[in-house]
Design a protein around this motif. Sequence first.
Motif, PDB file in Angstrom:
ATOM      1  N   TRP A  31       0.806  -1.226   0.000  1.00  0.00           N
ATOM      2  CA  TRP A  31       0.000   0.000   0.000  1.00  0.00           C
ATOM      3  C   TRP A  31       0.839   1.275   0.000  1.00  0.00           C
ATOM      4  O   TRP A  31       0.331   2.349  -0.321  1.00  0.00           O
ATOM      5  N   GLN A  32       2.089   1.190   0.402  1.00  0.00           N
ATOM      6  CA  GLN A  32       2.906   2.406   0.466  1.00  0.00           C
ATOM      7  C   GLN A  32       3.001   3.104  -0.888  1.00  0.00           C
ATOM      8  O   GLN A  32       3.184   4.314  -0.942  1.00  0.00           O
ATOM      9  N   LYS A  33       2.876   2.337  -1.945  1.00  0.00           N
ATOM     10  CA  LYS A  33       2.928   2.934  -3.286  1.00  0.00           C
ATOM     11  C   LYS A  33       1.632   3.666  -3.613  1.00  0.00           C
ATOM     12  O   LYS A  33       1.584   4.464  -4.558  1.00  0.00           O
ATOM     13  N   GLU A  34       0.553   3.396  -2.840  1.00  0.00           N
ATOM     14  CA  GLU A  34      -0.760   3.944  -3.179  1.00  0.00           C
ATOM     15  C   GLU A  34      -1.224   5.009  -2.177  1.00  0.00           C
ATOM     16  O   GLU A  34      -2.278   5.603  -2.368  1.00  0.00           O
ATOM     17  N   MET A  35      -0.479   5.194  -1.059  1.00  0.00           N
ATOM     18  CA  MET A  35      -0.969   6.112  -0.024  1.00  0.00           C
ATOM     19  C   MET A  35       0.148   7.051   0.410  1.00  0.00           C
ATOM     20  O   MET A  35       1.321   6.810   0.131  1.00  0.00           O
TER      21      MET A  35
ATOM     22  N   PHE B 141      -0.160   7.566   6.565  1.00  0.00           N
ATOM     23  CA  PHE B 141      -1.031   6.445   6.863  1.00  0.00           C
ATOM     24  C   PHE B 141      -0.339   5.494   7.853  1.00  0.00           C
ATOM     25  O   PHE B 141       0.828   5.164   7.697  1.00  0.00           O
ATOM     26  N   THR B 142      -1.122   5.056   8.886  1.00  0.00           N
ATOM     27  CA  THR B 142      -0.577   4.154   9.914  1.00  0.00           C
ATOM     28  C   THR B 142      -1.471   2.930  10.047  1.00  0.00           C
ATOM     29  O   THR B 142      -2.686   3.054  10.204  1.00  0.00           O
ATOM     30  N   LEU B 143      -0.844   1.757  10.016  1.00  0.00           N
ATOM     31  CA  LEU B 143      -1.575   0.506  10.254  1.00  0.00           C
ATOM     32  C   LEU B 143      -1.189   0.002  11.645  1.00  0.00           C
ATOM     33  O   LEU B 143      -0.014  -0.217  11.935  1.00  0.00           O
TER      34      LEU B 143
ATOM     35  N   TYR C 204      10.764  -5.918   4.137  1.00  0.00           N
ATOM     36  CA  TYR C 204       9.701  -5.458   3.244  1.00  0.00           C
ATOM     37  C   TYR C 204       9.805  -3.962   2.925  1.00  0.00           C
ATOM     38  O   TYR C 204       8.907  -3.395   2.296  1.00  0.00           O
ATOM     39  N   ASP C 205      10.899  -3.335   3.399  1.00  0.00           N
ATOM     40  CA  ASP C 205      11.151  -1.926   3.106  1.00  0.00           C
ATOM     41  C   ASP C 205       9.974  -1.047   3.499  1.00  0.00           C
ATOM     42  O   ASP C 205       9.442  -0.262   2.705  1.00  0.00           O
ATOM     43  N   VAL C 206       9.525  -1.225   4.740  1.00  0.00           N
ATOM     44  CA  VAL C 206       8.394  -0.456   5.274  1.00  0.00           C
ATOM     45  C   VAL C 206       8.919   0.548   6.292  1.00  0.00           C
ATOM     46  O   VAL C 206       9.734   0.199   7.166  1.00  0.00           O
ATOM     47  N   ALA C 207       8.469   1.790   6.189  1.00  0.00           N
ATOM     48  CA  ALA C 207       8.871   2.827   7.143  1.00  0.00           C
ATOM     49  C   ALA C 207       8.254   2.544   8.517  1.00  0.00           C
ATOM     50  O   ALA C 207       7.070   2.194   8.613  1.00  0.00           O
TER      51      ALA C 207
ATOM     52  N   PHE D 249     -10.447  -2.492   1.340  1.00  0.00           N
ATOM     53  CA  PHE D 249      -9.712  -1.372   1.912  1.00  0.00           C
ATOM     54  C   PHE D 249      -8.826  -0.694   0.862  1.00  0.00           C
ATOM     55  O   PHE D 249      -8.640   0.531   0.897  1.00  0.00           O
ATOM     56  N   SER D 250      -8.292  -1.461  -0.061  1.00  0.00           N
ATOM     57  CA  SER D 250      -7.517  -0.878  -1.160  1.00  0.00           C
ATOM     58  C   SER D 250      -8.403   0.066  -1.966  1.00  0.00           C
ATOM     59  O   SER D 250      -7.969   1.149  -2.399  1.00  0.00           O
ATOM     60  N   HIS D 251      -9.652  -0.324  -2.168  1.00  0.00           N
ATOM     61  CA  HIS D 251     -10.593   0.524  -2.892  1.00  0.00           C
ATOM     62  C   HIS D 251     -10.872   1.812  -2.119  1.00  0.00           C
ATOM     63  O   HIS D 251     -10.945   2.911  -2.717  1.00  0.00           O
TER      64      HIS D 251
END
Length: 663
Positions: free
Chosen positions: A490-494, A498-500, A524-527, A652-654
């Motif tokens: 999702w990082q490419k789309e938001m 955004f925080t999960l 996974y190269d996630v901040a 949720f992607s939608h």
Amino acid sequence: MTSQPCLTMSSSTVGNDYSVLNQLSNPIWIFDFDSRSIVWANRNALTLWEADSLEELIQRDLKSGMSAAVDATLGYYKSKFEKGEQVRTWWTYSPKQRLKRKLCQFSGFTLPNNKQAMLVEVISDEFSLKRDLENSIGSNLSLLFKANGQLSSCNDYFKTCFHQGINSLSELLGSKREACEWIARAKSEGEFTAEIEPHIDNTLHCFRVFAKWFDDRQQLLMALTDISEQKQKLLKANFQATHDELTGLYNRRGMLEVINNSVEQSDPFHLVFIDVDRFKQVNDIYGHHIGDQLLRKTAERLQGILGKSCHIGRFGGDEFLALIPEQNTASIYLKLGQVLRKTQLPLSLETLGDICISVSAGCSIFPGNAEDADSLLKQAGLAMHQAKLNGRNRYHLFTPKLMEDQRRKVHIRHRLSRAVELNQFTLAYQPIYDVVEKRFRGAEALIRWHDEELGRVAPSEFVPVAEETGQIVNIGRWVLRKAIKQVAKWQKEMDHHFTLSINVSQIQLHPGFAEDLSALLQKYDVAAENIALELTESCSVLNCGELRGWLEDIAALGVKLYLDDFGTGYSSLSVLHNLPFNVVKLDKSFSLTESESNRTIIATTLALSKTLDMAVIAEGVETESQQEFLKQQGYRYLQGYYYSRPVSETQFSHILSEQSANH
């Protein structure tokens, strides 16, 4: 005198010459039934009888001093010899007025004139073979009663042992009715054995009795063996086998006997399982010697509360069991309430002083819930564990639903063991709404499980089971990996705001947890700022010292920390300033109802959070009026069905795509 092997002698062995008997070391003599006199004795027997010679012993008058009871006993022996039987028993006699007691073997013997006699062989004295007393038919305590139950005669040894004596069979047995029954039974059966426990000389005795009826005499002969000492040893052994050494209460075996007896007698009762809350902590902190003192004091306290009408046992460890005779529902509630209240009163322990505890209790009912001990125990135990799950320091009565829940719990535990391997878990996502920017600024990842046999299982069902069994470690590891991997997508789309948030069980936390989490973020190269971990309030209280270090390690990565379900546990915001939480999530129970007390908690939580520089998320928002009230109070972040139920990854992607398009 040492014990010698018993010899079987007969007239054929000896013939008319008794000299062979002189070669034996045991005292031996021959007694003539008709003359009631000794007709021969070997040298050792003369010494025993304190006789100067055989002639002097033969001339002694034994008949005139013989009681009717002894005379009847000799008649009984003669009848046994005629059947070819022998008698082994203790025999008491008084040569020169000195009482002696020997273990003897009596055998039939035919004199040269074909008259019936008795061969007596002394086997041992009283001190070297007392164990043989148990195997003999009597201890030479002889009583002879008339047909009406009045005492006719007793032997000298009985008079020597008991100064008070007795006058009738009813006095011996303690009941006229029982005395009549004994006479009738003896007439009917001829002879029988029994045990009695009379009071003689103001002392309780226990006798094994051999009773013999003589039709020709119309008399009852009773030979008594005093087994009081053996009985006491048996009672002591039975007590030790059925009672707990530490508390003096029944032990597991003893309580099972009590329960089974009550079930057999169909006496209704309540069975209460009582467990000391957090007893292990007492042992760990103060030592087992203090733990033992606490158990003894608790046992005394329970006895005082429940009273003598209740049976109480220590079932093992810190578990107690009480059988309470049947009471109505209101009474048992009152009794259980007293147990909870009074066990909380301070207990004074040596070297430690006062200590306070609490207990949890579960109750099953006979015959209402079950009709056997095993089932009642399981039911009471289940109810007790439910009381602990409900928060401890309370009681719970068994219901059939508890058993149904337990069976399902066992099934869940079994199926859960392979759920990760079978890829049965999924994640759902519930958005968190920002009322200021009017957009979703985060979401909570929620685990879902659909099993082929069980169907859809709620997290509230399987997560506690997973925590109890330790399976939550593997499940939690899967959730972290799955959620972080999803965030990478999702990082490419938001945007980066955004925080999960991901729920973490206290069981998952350990010194190397932060290092494992960092590895996943890098893989996974996630901040780190896009991830938050949610811990329940109760977790923050338990082992707070260790927890603080672990949380600081996580916070150092840049991962946010949420305190979930705030308001339902034991913490207050005032003790959280030392813990690195970023966000407090107010439990949904406060948002769902608009009571005055809830409004106060809502306002106070927000004010204190601002003071501590912590954000607040209000959970459970379901209506527009709830949203408006929280907005008026100053709440910015809201979560609940009013905005969105938990949705799938695709849904949720939608939502994210639509939100990006509109902003």
